[in-house]
Design an enzyme around this catalytic site. Sequence first.
Site, PDB file in Angstrom:
ATOM      1  CE  LYS A  90      47.333  47.412  83.245  1.00 44.20           C
ATOM      2  NZ  LYS A  90      46.788  46.139  83.758  1.00 44.20           N
ATOM      3  CG  ASP A 168      45.098  43.099  82.978  1.00 44.19           C
ATOM      4  OD1 ASP A 168      45.336  43.445  81.805  1.00 44.19           O
ATOM      5  OD2 ASP A 168      44.422  43.784  83.768  1.00 44.19           O
TER       6      ASP A 168
END
Length: 308
Positions: A90, A168
Amino acid sequence: MTELRIAIVGFGKIARDQHVAAIAATPGATLSAIASRNASLPDLPHFATIEDLLEKGPPIDAVSLCTPPQVRRAQALAALAAGKHVMLEKPPGLSVGELDPLVAMAKDAKRTLFATWHSRFAPAVEPARQWLAARRIKSVHISWKEDVRVWHPGQGWIWEPGGLGVFDPGINALSILTRILPRPVFVTAADLSFPANRDAPIAANLALTDAGSLPIMAEFDFRQTGPQSWDIVAETDQGRMTLSGGGARMAVDGKVLAEEPEAEYRGLYRRFVELAATGESDVDLTPFRLVADAFMLGKRNVVEPFVE
């Protein structure tokens, strides 16, 4: 059971700290090679690029892409074209739209494309989802605050366009949120703080809701010192549910109801092995879309420069 032979592409901190051990602990998976310009493992074939790996490497069935998102689409394209299954760390890419052609390509090739959200595999996430499903939720508050210097040292890509900055880690919270709530959510407002010398935010405050007007507030900050926080608190008609430690612990009114050792990446690889056995894909872009909407709706504030 046939072993899924996996190569890790991009061998930075997350690959070393999480992926290697998770593959070793997953039945049906084996680590067969590394592709990285700067790092390797003893006794494993090593290649500088994914192109070298695919052309000259040992037989593999799948790649796990742990590179920065700015280069991941091209690497996934090369791997799928070579007939490999693909796991995406991810965030799954540089933009939401670039994933659609990869999904179609994987389907046509009968190969797996797995866009991972490791925090959904934290041990208390599923108990939290089940508990909330039987309650009326009144409000939700997310506090996801960490020290970027501790958790992302030297990772200049995170401050570049597409690197997401504070999103993030923040996208981990959104991946949990969209798993545990019973209805889809959407962003209504965002306030983003950009260091004067960076192209990605260092902090963000989001307002979200669902079709029932549930108030959801999220605070993300990369400047946290001292205690770090990865918490989601839901006020309900039957008490306060707190999911803490990034999903490691669930408590209701202070009483711990679920807590287990971290095993998120083992869960990812178990899922990857299952998907690859049938060639199915798993690409849920909901958390990524929420981040994209935050950028679209976000009020931009310039704050002091960030110097590592």
